[in-house]
Scaffold this active site. Structure first.
Site, PDB file in Angstrom:
ATOM      1  N   ARG A 232       0.872  -1.171   0.000  1.00 20.43           N
ATOM      2  CA  ARG A 232       0.000   0.000   0.000  1.00 20.43           C
ATOM      3  C   ARG A 232       0.912   1.226   0.000  1.00 20.43           C
ATOM      4  O   ARG A 232       1.997   1.195   0.608  1.00 20.43           O
ATOM      5  CB  ARG A 232      -0.888   0.041   1.259  1.00 20.43           C
ATOM      6  N   GLU A 261      -3.468   7.606  -4.140  1.00 20.76           N
ATOM      7  CA  GLU A 261      -3.980   7.027  -5.397  1.00 20.76           C
ATOM      8  C   GLU A 261      -5.359   7.584  -5.742  1.00 20.76           C
ATOM      9  O   GLU A 261      -6.162   7.786  -4.836  1.00 20.76           O
ATOM     10  CB  GLU A 261      -4.128   5.510  -5.239  1.00 20.76           C
ATOM     11  N   HIS A 279      -1.431   0.519  -9.709  1.00 21.00           N
ATOM     12  CA  HIS A 279      -2.063  -0.471  -8.823  1.00 21.00           C
ATOM     13  C   HIS A 279      -2.691  -1.625  -9.628  1.00 21.00           C
ATOM     14  O   HIS A 279      -3.900  -1.838  -9.591  1.00 21.00           O
ATOM     15  CB  HIS A 279      -3.122   0.197  -7.925  1.00 21.00           C
TER      16      HIS A 279
HETATM   17  P1  NAP Z   1      -0.497 -11.557   4.799  1.00 21.84           P
HETATM   18  O1  NAP Z   1      -0.440 -12.990   4.411  1.00 21.84           O
HETATM   19  O2  NAP Z   1      -1.319 -11.154   5.956  1.00 21.84           O
HETATM   20  O3  NAP Z   1       1.018 -11.089   5.021  1.00 21.84           O
HETATM   21  C1  NAP Z   1       1.344  -9.858   5.574  1.00 21.84           C
HETATM   22  C2  NAP Z   1       2.790  -9.911   6.065  1.00 21.84           C
HETATM   23  O4  NAP Z   1       3.130  -8.610   6.586  1.00 21.84           O
HETATM   24  C3  NAP Z   1       3.005 -10.909   7.215  1.00 21.84           C
HETATM   25  O5  NAP Z   1       4.241 -11.534   7.052  1.00 21.84           O
HETATM   26  C4  NAP Z   1       3.032 -10.025   8.452  1.00 21.84           C
HETATM   27  O6  NAP Z   1       3.851 -10.500   9.513  1.00 21.84           O
HETATM   28  C5  NAP Z   1       3.659  -8.763   7.893  1.00 21.84           C
HETATM   29  N1  NAP Z   1       3.333  -7.609   8.715  1.00 21.84           N
HETATM   30  C6  NAP Z   1       2.107  -7.166   9.107  1.00 21.84           C
HETATM   31  N2  NAP Z   1       2.228  -6.075   9.874  1.00 21.84           N
HETATM   32  C7  NAP Z   1       3.549  -5.838   9.999  1.00 21.84           C
HETATM   33  C8  NAP Z   1       4.297  -4.862  10.694  1.00 21.84           C
HETATM   34  N3  NAP Z   1       3.703  -3.908  11.414  1.00 21.84           N
HETATM   35  N4  NAP Z   1       5.647  -4.919  10.594  1.00 21.84           N
HETATM   36  C9  NAP Z   1       6.254  -5.874   9.884  1.00 21.84           C
HETATM   37  N5  NAP Z   1       5.592  -6.827   9.189  1.00 21.84           N
HETATM   38  C10 NAP Z   1       4.260  -6.802   9.254  1.00 21.84           C
HETATM   39  O7  NAP Z   1      -1.010 -10.664   3.604  1.00 21.84           O
HETATM   40  P2  NAP Z   1      -0.886 -10.932   2.022  1.00 21.84           P
HETATM   41  O8  NAP Z   1      -2.035 -11.735   1.561  1.00 21.84           O
HETATM   42  O9  NAP Z   1       0.482 -11.397   1.719  1.00 21.84           O
HETATM   43  O10 NAP Z   1      -1.113  -9.434   1.465  1.00 21.84           O
HETATM   44  C11 NAP Z   1      -0.272  -8.398   1.866  1.00 21.84           C
HETATM   45  C12 NAP Z   1      -0.758  -7.057   1.382  1.00 21.84           C
HETATM   46  O11 NAP Z   1      -0.469  -6.890   0.001  1.00 21.84           O
HETATM   47  C13 NAP Z   1      -2.263  -6.791   1.446  1.00 21.84           C
HETATM   48  O12 NAP Z   1      -2.694  -6.493   2.748  1.00 21.84           O
HETATM   49  C14 NAP Z   1      -2.415  -5.623   0.477  1.00 21.84           C
HETATM   50  O13 NAP Z   1      -2.239  -4.395   1.165  1.00 21.84           O
HETATM   51  C15 NAP Z   1      -1.261  -5.819  -0.500  1.00 21.84           C
HETATM   52  N6  NAP Z   1      -1.758  -6.177  -1.843  1.00 21.84           N
HETATM   53  C16 NAP Z   1      -1.505  -5.337  -2.884  1.00 21.84           C
HETATM   54  C17 NAP Z   1      -1.955  -5.682  -4.159  1.00 21.84           C
HETATM   55  C18 NAP Z   1      -1.688  -4.805  -5.338  1.00 21.84           C
HETATM   56  O14 NAP Z   1      -2.485  -4.827  -6.266  1.00 21.84           O
HETATM   57  N7  NAP Z   1      -0.601  -4.063  -5.368  1.00 21.84           N
HETATM   58  C19 NAP Z   1      -2.693  -6.843  -4.348  1.00 21.84           C
HETATM   59  C20 NAP Z   1      -2.922  -7.665  -3.262  1.00 21.84           C
HETATM   60  C21 NAP Z   1      -2.439  -7.331  -2.009  1.00 21.84           C
HETATM   61  P3  NAP Z   1       3.551 -11.890  10.254  1.00 21.84           P
HETATM   62  O15 NAP Z   1       3.856 -12.954   9.227  1.00 21.84           O
HETATM   63  O16 NAP Z   1       4.541 -11.937  11.358  1.00 21.84           O
HETATM   64  O17 NAP Z   1       2.117 -11.866  10.664  1.00 21.84           O
HETATM   65  C1  8YV Z   2      -7.139  -4.693  -5.652  1.00 20.84           C
HETATM   66  C2  8YV Z   2      -5.446  -5.118  -3.804  1.00 20.84           C
HETATM   67  O1  8YV Z   2      -6.703  -3.810  -6.638  1.00 20.84           O
HETATM   68  O2  8YV Z   2      -6.237  -7.201  -3.032  1.00 20.84           O
HETATM   69  C3  8YV Z   2      -5.755  -6.114  -2.742  1.00 20.84           C
HETATM   70  O3  8YV Z   2      -5.470  -5.785  -1.569  1.00 20.84           O
HETATM   71  O4  8YV Z   2      -4.820  -4.125  -3.578  1.00 20.84           O
HETATM   72  C4  8YV Z   2      -5.872  -5.389  -5.198  1.00 20.84           C
HETATM   73  O5  8YV Z   2      -5.979  -6.740  -5.451  1.00 20.84           O
HETATM   74  C5  8YV Z   2      -7.921  -3.884  -4.647  1.00 20.84           C
HETATM   75  O6  8YV Z   2      -8.525  -4.694  -3.690  1.00 20.84           O
HETATM   76  C6  8YV Z   2      -9.036  -3.080  -5.292  1.00 20.84           C
HETATM   77  O7  8YV Z   2      -9.993  -3.953  -5.834  1.00 20.84           O
END
Ligand code: NAP
Ligand code: 8YV
Length: 320
Positions: A232, A261, A279
């Site tokens: 994010r 954004e 994004h």
């Molecule tokens: P997840 O499985 O919950 O993994 C999050 C990781 O971040 C975990 O390893 C967690 O630590 C760590 N974390 C959380 N808070 C922290 C902190 N304060 N300091 C250090 N590490 C911390 O989540 P995910 O499914 O991988 O998704 C991660 C994020 O990617 C989403 O929440 C979203 O914001 C982003 N995302 C972006 C897109 C995009 O389109 N660019 C798409 C999808 C997701 P622990 O393992 O110790 O709990």
């Molecule tokens: C999407 C994301 O773009 O899953 C997330 O956290 O950032 C992306 O997959 C977002 O949810 C808007 O639909």
């Protein structure tokens, strides 16, 4: 039986609409000029909200919709929804974990390769005839055998790690907790940055991670270091990032997410050492279909069984 009323915030695909229309009367939030009237007209009737990671749920909506039971979010990141507050009101929040891991990891790798191999400049070189006029494109950097840092070794972070192994990388990470693996753990984002060539940021957004990547982390990454952010915009201090890139304290960046954004600061747009994407981490037809299906499945199964497939952790006890 009349259809249940569903408040839709943000866009949904036609496939999602087709799946939901049989069971729900869909009220499109953004089609109403007068949101106040919409809410007061339907305050007691709306039982579910469908939203996404960008729009979340506007302030006070959970309090105003007194019979709200479930919020289904189209995306894994739910920092735009106050899940603790929802749980305290017995509202289940669901999201779409796992089904987008590969796509988002691919996007991160794509940005990394684009930055190191100067894809954007090389494309211009080929397209604008510079190759014919000036000869070969200058040599770029190899992604092989790099020290790779992953900030947030969760579902997507682990998927990035699997991919970077194929590039003979030495993998380092920082998460809230240390994992049982052979990667190098670091106690802080700064210590992680000090030890790697490229830093992938893939934690959730929200208050707990705001500016986790600050001036000191960027400085630690260094003048030949690369930052890739697919988490994010809020996780990286964007002002500090711009300054670090302008002054050469940090070398390069690949960014899919931004603090305000869809607005992107002009300074970033004008930098040659930065690759930008709007994004698009999960934005392929196939992955959005899987996310859309899970978003709908959570809603449909909830009203059949009282249970959901993928509650956010704050609401998992409501699903027991
Ligand atoms: P997840 O499985 O919950 O993994 C999050 C990781 O971040 C975990 O390893 C967690 O630590 C760590 N974390 C959380 N808070 C922290 C902190 N304060 N300091 C250090 N590490 C911390 O989540 P995910 O499914 O991988 O998704 C991660 C994020 O990617 C989403 O929440 C979203 O914001 C982003 N995302 C972006 C897109 C995009 O389109 N660019 C798409 C999808 C997701 P622990 O393992 O110790 O709990
Ligand atoms: C999407 C994301 O773009 O899953 C997330 O956290 O950032 C992306 O997959 C977002 O949810 C808007 O639909």
């Amino acid at each position: 039986m009349p259809k249940r009323k569903l408040l839709q915030i943000g866009n949904i695909t036609s496939r999602m609409a087709d799946r939901l229309e049989a069971d729900f009367h869909i009220i499109e939030y953004f089609k109403f000029q007068n949101k106040e009237k919409l809410i007061s007209d339907y305050a007691k009737e709306i039982v579910c909200v469908l939203t996404d990671g960008h729009w979340g749920v506007p302030d006070n909506l959970m309090e105003r919709l007194t019979n709200l039971e479930i919020i289904s979010s189209y995306g894994v990141g739910y920092d735009a929804i106050d899940a603790d507050f929802a749980a305290s009101k017995n509202i289940v929040v669901t999201h779409t974990p796992e089904v987008l891991n590969n796509e988002v990891a691919d996007t991160a790798i794509m940005l990394w390769l684009a930055v190191y191999r100067q894809l954007i400049q090389a494309d211009k070189w080929a397209r604008q005839g510079t190759w014919e006029k000036e000869g070969s494109f200058p040599l770029s950097r190899s992604v092989q055998s790099q020290k790779v840092g992953i900030l947030g070794l969760g579902r997507i972070g682990e998927t990035i790690a699997k991919r970077v192994k194929a590039f003979e990388a030495e993998i380092h990470y920082h998460s809230r907790s240390q994992k049982d693996n052979d990667y190098h753990y670091h106690v802080s984002p700064k210590e992680l940055a000090e030890n790697v060539d490229v830093l992938f940021v893939i934690t959730p957004g929200g208050r707990a991670t705001k500016h986790l990547v600050d001036e000191s982390v960027l400085k630690a990454l260094g003048k030949s270091g690369t930052l890739i952010n697919v988490s994010r915009g809020s996780v990286v201090d964007e002002k500090a990032l711009i300054k670090a890139l302008q002054t050469g304290t940090l070398g390069f960046a690949g960014l899919d997410v931004f603090e305000a954004e869809p607005s992107i600061p002009n300074e970033l747009k004008n930098m040659e050492n930065v690759v930008l994407t709007p994004h698009i981490g999960s934005a392929t037809t196939q992955t959005r279909q899987a996310m859309g299906d899970l978003t709908c499945d959570n809603l449909l199964t909830y009203f059949k069984s009282g249970k959901v497939f993928t509650p956010v952790p704050e609401c998992s006890n409501l699903n027991a």
